[in-house]
Design an enzyme around this catalytic site. Sequence first.
Site, short mmCIF file in Angstrom:
data_model
loop_
_atom_site.label_atom_id
_atom_site.label_comp_id
_atom_site.label_asym_id
_atom_site.label_seq_id
_atom_site.Cartn_x
_atom_site.Cartn_y
_atom_site.Cartn_z
N ASP A 1 -40.44 -24.59 -24.19
CA ASP A 1 -41.08 -24.84 -25.49
C ASP A 1 -41.87 -26.15 -25.45
O ASP A 1 -41.36 -27.16 -24.94
CB ASP A 1 -39.96 -24.92 -26.55
CG ASP A 1 -40.51 -25.02 -27.96
OD1 ASP A 1 -41.23 -24.09 -28.37
OD2 ASP A 1 -40.22 -26.02 -28.64
N HIS B 1 -37.35 -31.81 -28.06
CA HIS B 1 -36.62 -32.35 -29.20
C HIS B 1 -35.32 -31.59 -29.36
O HIS B 1 -35.14 -30.50 -28.83
CB HIS B 1 -37.46 -32.23 -30.48
CG HIS B 1 -38.15 -30.92 -30.60
ND1 HIS B 1 -39.47 -30.74 -30.25
CD2 HIS B 1 -37.71 -29.71 -31.01
CE1 HIS B 1 -39.82 -29.48 -30.45
NE2 HIS B 1 -38.76 -28.82 -30.91
N ARG C 1 -41.85 -12.12 -38.25
CA ARG C 1 -40.49 -12.04 -37.67
C ARG C 1 -39.62 -11.09 -38.48
O ARG C 1 -38.46 -11.38 -38.78
CB ARG C 1 -39.88 -13.45 -37.64
CG ARG C 1 -40.71 -14.44 -36.87
CD ARG C 1 -40.32 -15.89 -37.13
NE ARG C 1 -41.18 -16.81 -36.36
CZ ARG C 1 -41.05 -18.12 -36.34
NH1 ARG C 1 -40.09 -18.70 -37.05
NH2 ARG C 1 -41.86 -18.87 -35.63
N GLY D 1 -29.11 -11.65 -39.20
CA GLY D 1 -27.88 -11.31 -38.46
C GLY D 1 -28.06 -10.46 -37.23
O GLY D 1 -27.11 -9.83 -36.76
N ASP E 1 -28.14 -9.80 -33.30
CA ASP E 1 -27.26 -10.43 -32.31
C ASP E 1 -27.47 -9.83 -30.93
O ASP E 1 -28.23 -8.87 -30.76
CB ASP E 1 -25.80 -10.31 -32.76
CG ASP E 1 -25.37 -8.87 -32.92
OD1 ASP E 1 -25.35 -8.14 -31.90
OD2 ASP E 1 -25.08 -8.44 -34.06
N HIS F 1 -43.94 -14.74 -31.81
CA HIS F 1 -43.27 -15.20 -33.03
C HIS F 1 -44.02 -16.34 -33.69
O HIS F 1 -43.74 -16.70 -34.83
CB HIS F 1 -41.85 -15.65 -32.67
CG HIS F 1 -41.85 -16.84 -31.76
ND1 HIS F 1 -42.32 -16.78 -30.46
CD2 HIS F 1 -41.46 -18.12 -31.95
CE1 HIS F 1 -42.22 -17.97 -29.91
NE2 HIS F 1 -41.70 -18.81 -30.79
N ASP F 2 -44.95 -16.96 -32.97
CA ASP F 2 -45.68 -18.10 -33.51
C ASP F 2 -47.03 -17.72 -34.12
O ASP F 2 -47.68 -18.55 -34.75
CB ASP F 2 -45.93 -19.15 -32.41
CG ASP F 2 -44.70 -20.02 -32.17
OD1 ASP F 2 -43.94 -20.23 -33.13
OD2 ASP F 2 -44.52 -20.47 -31.03
N ASP G 1 -45.99 -16.76 -39.43
CA ASP G 1 -44.59 -17.16 -39.49
C ASP G 1 -44.21 -17.54 -40.93
O ASP G 1 -44.93 -18.34 -41.53
CB ASP G 1 -44.46 -18.34 -38.52
CG ASP G 1 -43.32 -19.29 -38.82
OD1 ASP G 1 -42.40 -18.93 -39.57
OD2 ASP G 1 -43.38 -20.41 -38.28
N ARG H 1 -38.46 -20.04 -20.27
CA ARG H 1 -39.71 -20.26 -20.99
C ARG H 1 -39.52 -21.62 -21.66
O ARG H 1 -38.52 -21.85 -22.35
CB ARG H 1 -39.92 -19.16 -22.03
CG ARG H 1 -41.16 -19.33 -22.90
CD ARG H 1 -40.84 -20.07 -24.18
NE ARG H 1 -41.96 -20.03 -25.13
CZ ARG H 1 -42.02 -20.73 -26.24
NH1 ARG H 1 -41.02 -21.54 -26.58
NH2 ARG H 1 -43.05 -20.63 -27.05
N GLU I 1 -44.95 -22.90 -22.62
CA GLU I 1 -45.76 -22.63 -23.80
C GLU I 1 -46.91 -23.64 -23.83
O GLU I 1 -46.78 -24.72 -24.39
CB GLU I 1 -44.90 -22.76 -25.07
CG GLU I 1 -45.69 -22.45 -26.33
CD GLU I 1 -45.10 -23.08 -27.58
OE1 GLU I 1 -45.46 -22.66 -28.69
OE2 GLU I 1 -44.29 -24.03 -27.46
#
Lengths: 485, 485
Positions: B206, B125, B369, B50, B52, B320-321, B365, B204, B236
């Site tokens: 993806d 995608h 995170r 949550g 934000d 994050h990856d 991951d 950025r 990326e």
Amino acid sequence: MSANFQTPKWVHDAVFYQIFPDRFAKSALVEKPTHLEDWDAPPTPYGFKGGDLLGVTEHLDYLQDLGITAIYFTPIFQSASNHRYHTHDYFKVDPLLGGEKAFQTLLKEAHRRNIRIVLDGVFNHASRGFFQFNHILECGKQSPYLDWFKIHGFPLNAYEGKPRYECWWSIPALPTFNHANPQVRKFIMEVGRYWLEQGIDGWRLDVPFEVKEPGFWEEFRSVVKSVNPEAYITGEIPWDARPWLQGNQFDGVMNYLLTYSLWSFFGGEHLQEDLVGHWRSHGPEYFVKDAESFAQQITLLQNLYPLPAVQAQMNLLDSHDTARFLSLVNGRKEALRLAALVLFTYPGAPTIYYGDEIGMEGGKDPDCRRGFPWDTSRWDMDLRNYFKSLIMIRKSHPALRDGSWEILKAENQWLAYARKHENDYVVVLLNNSPQTNFLEVTLKEFSGEESLKNLLNGEMVKIEGNILRYKLAPYSGTILSQGQY
Amino acid sequence: MSANFQTPKWVHDAVFYQIFPDRFAKSALVEKPTHLEDWDAPPTPYGFKGGDLLGVTEHLDYLQDLGITAIYFTPIFQSASNHRYHTHDYFKVDPLLGGEKAFQTLLKEAHRRNIRIVLDGVFNHASRGFFQFNHILECGKQSPYLDWFKIHGFPLNAYEGKPRYECWWSIPALPTFNHANPQVRKFIMEVGRYWLEQGIDGWRLDVPFEVKEPGFWEEFRSVVKSVNPEAYITGEIPWDARPWLQGNQFDGVMNYLLTYSLWSFFGGEHLQEDLVGHWRSHGPEYFVKDAESFAQQITLLQNLYPLPAVQAQMNLLDSHDTARFLSLVNGRKEALRLAALVLFTYPGAPTIYYGDEIGMEGGKDPDCRRGFPWDTSRWDMDLRNYFKSLIMIRKSHPALRDGSWEILKAENQWLAYARKHENDYVVVLLNNSPQTNFLEVTLKEFSGEESLKNLLNGEMVKIEGNILRYKLAPYSGTILSQGQY
């Protein structure tokens, strides 16, 4: 009834035209994807023909010429179905329809012609692609939106197997909102408010009887009226609608009970029962065959509801959900003409389902949703002119809109009724039999050598004393009027 | 290389902070649905905590104090996944994040503090809930959007069985766009344009290497730069990115090749290979263990690309990856400090993955995170102050941003390099060994009795002739500078 029940005056005076947006008209200005069906090919359950809102805009002159003052659109929001009842996004106009920009153009051009716009609000259920449902589909038990729908287990089986969530009529494509969730309720109220703020003139509510949460539609009404006190709220209630028409919920409903009587009485022995189907069960007592019962039911119907609701009903011969009237009566134009005569002389706003005025036919959904033929050689021009005359007459006569209602006589498949408003007095005569009939009606308002004018052909008709005698050809009717109108 | 290749000057000078929006901060002002995970509970693949955008806004002071000048957000558009890489609607900010309103507030408040905003564009995608894909799912062969994706047959088997459409990494949730369809291409270009018009400072991109349609990214660049010539485009590309950095596609990339060398050299024998995993395969030659090879690779990396791209790289320790740097090096803060020292003294914009500066840990991951702990008792305050100092030093020294690059010496796990821009001269010294080391470096710029200032502790360091001698504790480093800065 709520003490201060008022319905918008413009609705009492309105002539609605119902448009199924994928099928009315197509503009070259809206870029389309590649796989569209031919405009004139028979409609299919999943195919798209590519009608759009600029197409409608380009034909507003046609509607204005016909006399239309309001359009009711079946859904226009982003949706993965050709009828768009499977809402994907309540805040977007479908891109196939031209999106928000096309809608704003339409709204502006319609309003410039004093044509109002009513949209279809589908608030009982959403769709599998609707964000908060898709969220549950994608994230499972861990979706924070779990309470937005009524989930019974996982996997949801949304596309295969038996769905594990509540959906409308067990159709997995239509997951039912959990209206008990205050956030869902707030969301729907925001949708209601948003489009009114964008300038629409009212809402037609889809299957509102399914939403049983106390106070829901009362709150909706207060949200709507707070933005625009003159906005119209009509509900799709295909049966006795008393609970919704007490002044605290809707202004009117799609008045299908009248529709049933029109089908049945004017269809007579020609009524196609296979096309009537389940509709009969919603109001079997309205399926009447003789003039006396017809007179009784269409009078009773007015007494069922408070007057402000009666005056704001959305009266209709048919819709995207039924076969077309003409097909229901086996193609008999004379029956369509008689039904239209009642429609345009009855309290409440007459609604023309797109193309009925040019003689479009169509069986059950999806056949009743054919592409409007813009090649005028395919139009029944006499029929169109007849509809246009009826509209002009209705607009010229306050008696037909806000006047009183009195059955003068009903027997032997013929019928006479009078409507009166201040100085305006109108008599409607109908002969729904295969014989020429000499009607004789007592008009208690009259006493001397007066005349009435036949509003359809301009002839004057003498009244002898207070007796009106009139000869009507088989399956025909007329409108007579006194006064300056 | 394109003759007029220019990259935004602000990027050369930028210090980025990468935020994973669900996990950085949560505002009481954004109403949330009910089923959120505990902020401090271990992250799960599908759960939401949550965070934000108003939460971010409320902590801009923290970022400003740290010295941040730009934020890169992983996706913020409406999406049914906690990382939001499954885009449901490219034109909406996710309602869980506070929607468009929260985003506009954030943008305004960030810009007021001279903090720029870069968004994540996922254009290879979409998702199963994305309108045009959902359309095909719902309408099958009759959907007019058939050409938007690469469909092999029906049913699509989107939620069960083997999908009959192309999807990224065979993940059915991620249907691949058909970029050969001009309408898809136009749609993506419109997204690119729209958010720039809304005020963002860059994109950025993806997995942009997946989009093989000729001229696609060239067109994207021209759309972006036509709205804002100073907008930043970074891709990326986790390997050699030469094809994309010739001046006609991106300004920079997420410079993972540098990352690999930082992990490997400073991780040394402590590097957690299970956390490195597949990343090694993207640039095995960058996984170096000794100072000489490290010096060579990080120099070579600069020569790989045109200078404007080198200066606009997005340099990073982790993301994050990946697992977090601190976890990759088995919790060794001294390694993190040394890597950060290189990061902040290397050409290209340093990027801090949220919380690295306070010592957050996290494996692969989704563990990398976690929710940012706003309870300051859980922070490594020394580490944060160190990051803050490095940022201040970088901002004070043009040499560290746009200066030349010279390896002075590299041997025995220690390293010295110099950066120079006009009058600004900076020397960086690193000892990546368990022993205290006496470094001796020839500074050919010098010839007399001059001094350099230790920018981390303010001490003056004398140069004898042109020889700098400096003692470095095990696994430590420093920055020295001459001049008025």
